[in-house]
Design a protein around this motif. Structure first.
Motif, short mmCIF file in Angstrom:
data_model
loop_
_atom_site.label_atom_id
_atom_site.label_comp_id
_atom_site.label_asym_id
_atom_site.label_seq_id
_atom_site.Cartn_x
_atom_site.Cartn_y
_atom_site.Cartn_z
N GLU A 133 0.82 -1.22 0.00
CA GLU A 133 0.00 0.00 0.00
C GLU A 133 0.85 1.27 0.00
O GLU A 133 0.46 2.29 -0.55
CB GLU A 133 -0.93 0.01 1.21
CG GLU A 133 -1.92 1.14 1.20
CD GLU A 133 -2.90 1.08 2.35
OE1 GLU A 133 -3.67 2.03 2.51
OE2 GLU A 133 -2.92 0.08 3.10
N TYR A 134 2.02 1.23 0.63
CA TYR A 134 2.90 2.40 0.74
C TYR A 134 4.34 2.05 0.37
O TYR A 134 5.25 2.19 1.17
CB TYR A 134 2.87 2.97 2.16
CG TYR A 134 1.52 3.40 2.63
CD1 TYR A 134 0.91 4.52 2.10
CD2 TYR A 134 0.83 2.68 3.60
CE1 TYR A 134 -0.34 4.93 2.52
CE2 TYR A 134 -0.42 3.09 4.04
CZ TYR A 134 -1.00 4.20 3.49
OH TYR A 134 -2.23 4.60 3.91
N PRO A 135 4.59 1.61 -0.86
CA PRO A 135 5.95 1.21 -1.21
C PRO A 135 6.92 2.39 -1.21
O PRO A 135 6.61 3.46 -1.72
CB PRO A 135 5.81 0.63 -2.61
CG PRO A 135 4.55 1.21 -3.16
CD PRO A 135 3.67 1.48 -1.97
N LYS A 136 8.05 2.16 -0.58
CA LYS A 136 9.12 3.15 -0.46
C LYS A 136 8.68 4.42 0.25
O LYS A 136 9.19 5.50 -0.04
CB LYS A 136 9.74 3.46 -1.82
CG LYS A 136 10.47 2.29 -2.43
CD LYS A 136 11.26 2.72 -3.65
CE LYS A 136 12.07 1.55 -4.18
NZ LYS A 136 12.88 1.92 -5.32
N TRP A 137 7.76 4.30 1.18
CA TRP A 137 7.36 5.43 2.01
C TRP A 137 8.15 5.38 3.30
O TRP A 137 8.38 4.32 3.87
CB TRP A 137 5.88 5.37 2.35
CG TRP A 137 4.96 5.84 1.27
CD1 TRP A 137 5.01 5.54 -0.05
CD2 TRP A 137 3.83 6.69 1.43
NE1 TRP A 137 4.00 6.13 -0.72
CE2 TRP A 137 3.24 6.85 0.16
CE3 TRP A 137 3.26 7.31 2.52
CZ2 TRP A 137 2.11 7.63 -0.04
CZ3 TRP A 137 2.12 8.09 2.32
CH2 TRP A 137 1.57 8.26 1.05
N THR A 138 8.57 6.56 3.79
CA THR A 138 9.16 6.66 5.12
C THR A 138 8.05 6.99 6.11
O THR A 138 6.91 7.29 5.72
CB THR A 138 10.21 7.78 5.18
OG1 THR A 138 9.55 9.05 4.98
CG2 THR A 138 11.30 7.60 4.12
N ILE A 139 8.40 6.98 7.38
CA ILE A 139 7.42 7.36 8.40
C ILE A 139 6.97 8.81 8.19
O ILE A 139 5.84 9.17 8.46
CB ILE A 139 7.94 7.12 9.82
CG1 ILE A 139 6.83 7.37 10.82
CG2 ILE A 139 9.10 7.99 10.14
CD1 ILE A 139 6.55 6.26 11.73
N LEU A 140 7.87 9.65 7.68
CA LEU A 140 7.52 11.04 7.43
C LEU A 140 6.48 11.15 6.32
O LEU A 140 5.54 11.95 6.41
CB LEU A 140 8.76 11.87 7.09
CG LEU A 140 8.50 13.36 6.87
CD1 LEU A 140 7.89 14.02 8.11
CD2 LEU A 140 9.78 14.06 6.46
N HIS A 141 6.62 10.36 5.27
CA HIS A 141 5.61 10.36 4.20
C HIS A 141 4.23 10.04 4.79
O HIS A 141 3.24 10.73 4.51
CB HIS A 141 5.94 9.32 3.12
CG HIS A 141 7.12 9.64 2.30
ND1 HIS A 141 8.14 8.75 2.11
CD2 HIS A 141 7.46 10.75 1.59
CE1 HIS A 141 9.06 9.29 1.32
NE2 HIS A 141 8.66 10.51 0.99
N LEU A 142 4.19 8.98 5.59
CA LEU A 142 2.92 8.58 6.19
C LEU A 142 2.39 9.65 7.14
O LEU A 142 1.19 9.93 7.15
CB LEU A 142 3.09 7.24 6.92
CG LEU A 142 1.82 6.56 7.37
CD1 LEU A 142 0.86 6.32 6.21
CD2 LEU A 142 2.14 5.25 8.05
N ALA A 143 3.27 10.27 7.90
CA ALA A 143 2.86 11.34 8.82
C ALA A 143 2.26 12.51 8.04
O ALA A 143 1.29 13.12 8.50
CB ALA A 143 4.04 11.80 9.66
N CYS A 144 2.82 12.82 6.88
CA CYS A 144 2.30 13.93 6.08
C CYS A 144 0.93 13.61 5.50
O CYS A 144 0.17 14.51 5.15
CB CYS A 144 3.28 14.29 4.97
SG CYS A 144 4.73 15.15 5.58
N LYS A 145 0.60 12.36 5.43
CA LYS A 145 -0.73 11.95 4.96
C LYS A 145 -1.73 11.91 6.11
O LYS A 145 -2.88 12.32 5.94
CB LYS A 145 -0.65 10.57 4.31
CG LYS A 145 -1.99 10.06 3.81
CD LYS A 145 -1.87 8.73 3.11
CE LYS A 145 -3.24 8.27 2.64
NZ LYS A 145 -3.18 7.02 1.88
#
Length: 86
Positions: free
Chosen positions: A30-42
């Motif tokens: 679902e979130y390939p190559k996402w960092t925790i920061l990417h997810l936090a921004c979402k």
């Protein structure tokens, strides 16, 4: 909300103290190559994003599988306060 963020911040501190990498690129489909920061921004708040960058030096320029960085994700999800910070 900020109360939920506090609980997650405690867990992140524990993980990082145990050797986890703040800029790890996740392999989830679902979130390939996402960092925790990417997810936090979402999904979180500006305060949480500030915490990740300020305290743990999360890389705000890291790109995910689509080439999006943190500000792109924040913009896509309408998080103006995050965009202003980033």
């Amino acid at each position: 909300n900020d109360e939920n963020n506090q609980a997650v911040m405690v867990e992140i501190n524990e993980l990082l103290t145990s050797g986890a990498e703040i800029n790890y690129l996740h392999k989830y489909e679902e979130y390939p190559k996402w960092t925790i920061l990417h997810l936090a921004c979402k999904r979180t708040t500006r305060g949480f994003v500030e915490y990740l960058i300020g305290k743990h030096r999360a890389d705000h320029l890291a790109k995910n599988h689509d080439g999006d960085d943190a500000v792109c994700i924040a913009a896509e999800h309408g998080h103006l306060e995050m965009i202003e910070y980033l």
